[in-house]
Design a protein around this motif. Sequence first.
Motif, PDB file in Angstrom:
ATOM      1  N   HIS A  45       2.576  97.624 -30.981  1.00  0.00           N
ATOM      2  CA  HIS A  45       2.479  96.166 -31.109  1.00  0.00           C
ATOM      3  C   HIS A  45       3.753  95.505 -31.627  1.00  0.00           C
ATOM      4  O   HIS A  45       3.733  94.332 -32.002  1.00  0.00           O
ATOM      5  N   GLY A  46       4.844  96.222 -31.626  1.00  0.00           N
ATOM      6  CA  GLY A  46       6.089  95.712 -32.191  1.00  0.00           C
ATOM      7  C   GLY A  46       6.681  94.508 -31.498  1.00  0.00           C
ATOM      8  O   GLY A  46       7.501  93.794 -32.059  1.00  0.00           O
ATOM      9  N   SER A  47       6.255  94.225 -30.288  1.00  0.00           N
ATOM     10  CA  SER A  47       6.803  93.074 -29.563  1.00  0.00           C
ATOM     11  C   SER A  47       6.009  91.792 -29.834  1.00  0.00           C
ATOM     12  O   SER A  47       6.316  90.759 -29.261  1.00  0.00           O
ATOM     13  N   GLU A  48       5.026  91.860 -30.714  1.00  0.00           N
ATOM     14  CA  GLU A  48       4.154  90.715 -30.967  1.00  0.00           C
ATOM     15  C   GLU A  48       4.585  89.880 -32.176  1.00  0.00           C
ATOM     16  O   GLU A  48       3.824  89.054 -32.662  1.00  0.00           O
ATOM     17  N   TYR A  49       5.822  90.093 -32.660  1.00  0.00           N
ATOM     18  CA  TYR A  49       6.314  89.379 -33.841  1.00  0.00           C
ATOM     19  C   TYR A  49       7.629  88.689 -33.533  1.00  0.00           C
ATOM     20  O   TYR A  49       8.436  89.194 -32.769  1.00  0.00           O
ATOM     21  N   ASN A  50       7.848  87.556 -34.182  1.00  0.00           N
ATOM     22  CA  ASN A  50       9.129  86.867 -34.106  1.00  0.00           C
ATOM     23  C   ASN A  50      10.034  87.318 -35.245  1.00  0.00           C
ATOM     24  O   ASN A  50      11.137  87.775 -35.022  1.00  0.00           O
ATOM     25  N   ARG A  51       9.544  87.133 -36.463  1.00  0.00           N
ATOM     26  CA  ARG A  51      10.304  87.475 -37.662  1.00  0.00           C
ATOM     27  C   ARG A  51       9.421  88.255 -38.621  1.00  0.00           C
ATOM     28  O   ARG A  51       8.237  87.966 -38.757  1.00  0.00           O
ATOM     29  N   VAL A  52      10.060  89.195 -39.305  1.00  0.00           N
ATOM     30  CA  VAL A  52       9.371  89.980 -40.328  1.00  0.00           C
ATOM     31  C   VAL A  52      10.250  89.972 -41.574  1.00  0.00           C
ATOM     32  O   VAL A  52      11.412  90.391 -41.514  1.00  0.00           O
ATOM     33  N   ALA A  53       9.695  89.479 -42.676  1.00  0.00           N
ATOM     34  CA  ALA A  53      10.413  89.473 -43.951  1.00  0.00           C
ATOM     35  C   ALA A  53       9.697  90.409 -44.916  1.00  0.00           C
ATOM     36  O   ALA A  53       8.475  90.411 -44.991  1.00  0.00           O
ATOM     37  N   VAL A  54      10.476  91.193 -45.637  1.00  0.00           N
ATOM     38  CA  VAL A  54       9.932  92.105 -46.635  1.00  0.00           C
ATOM     39  C   VAL A  54      10.576  91.763 -47.968  1.00  0.00           C
ATOM     40  O   VAL A  54      11.803  91.692 -48.071  1.00  0.00           O
ATOM     41  N   VAL A  55       9.738  91.553 -48.984  1.00  0.00           N
ATOM     42  CA  VAL A  55      10.238  91.253 -50.322  1.00  0.00           C
ATOM     43  C   VAL A  55      10.036  92.498 -51.175  1.00  0.00           C
ATOM     44  O   VAL A  55       8.897  92.947 -51.385  1.00  0.00           O
ATOM     45  N   THR A  56      11.143  93.068 -51.651  1.00  0.00           N
ATOM     46  CA  THR A  56      11.088  94.265 -52.485  1.00  0.00           C
ATOM     47  C   THR A  56      12.394  94.432 -53.237  1.00  0.00           C
ATOM     48  O   THR A  56      13.436  93.947 -52.797  1.00  0.00           O
ATOM     49  N   ASP A  57      12.316  95.131 -54.356  1.00  0.00           N
ATOM     50  CA  ASP A  57      13.510  95.528 -55.096  1.00  0.00           C
ATOM     51  C   ASP A  57      13.710  97.035 -55.026  1.00  0.00           C
ATOM     52  O   ASP A  57      14.676  97.566 -55.555  1.00  0.00           O
ATOM     53  N   ASP A  58      12.807  97.723 -54.362  1.00  0.00           N
ATOM     54  CA  ASP A  58      12.818  99.175 -54.286  1.00  0.00           C
ATOM     55  C   ASP A  58      13.692  99.642 -53.121  1.00  0.00           C
ATOM     56  O   ASP A  58      13.492  99.217 -51.985  1.00  0.00           O
TER      57      ASP A  58
END
Length: 116
Positions: free
Chosen positions: A68-81
Amino acid sequence: MITIQKKNNLVIVAVIGEFTLTDYREFEQQVLYKTHFDGKANLLFDWRDMLNYTVDVAWEEIKFMRDHGSEYNRVAVVTDDEWQTWATWVFNLFVNANVMVFHDYEEAEAWVSENE
């Protein structure tokens, strides 16, 4: 445990504690429902309070993103790790979306919400 919020074309997923396979499957159902009816989605993962995840979650994520990787425009991940940052770049191999890692939640939300 996860919490899932939907704002227009944005799905916000916050993970608290351990990210389990049951949690991941809940995320899958919510995102597939959203993309089925509304088209491509933007995702915001808040991993600041995630302590760890099980191996089966990592495997399920790879399978899900491959399918399903083509079903997204943008992906943001918030982490300090740093490990989670590395895992995000691996995740990037399976999606046809712009993927960015952030340390600041507000910056991530602003970026992932652009052009809505």
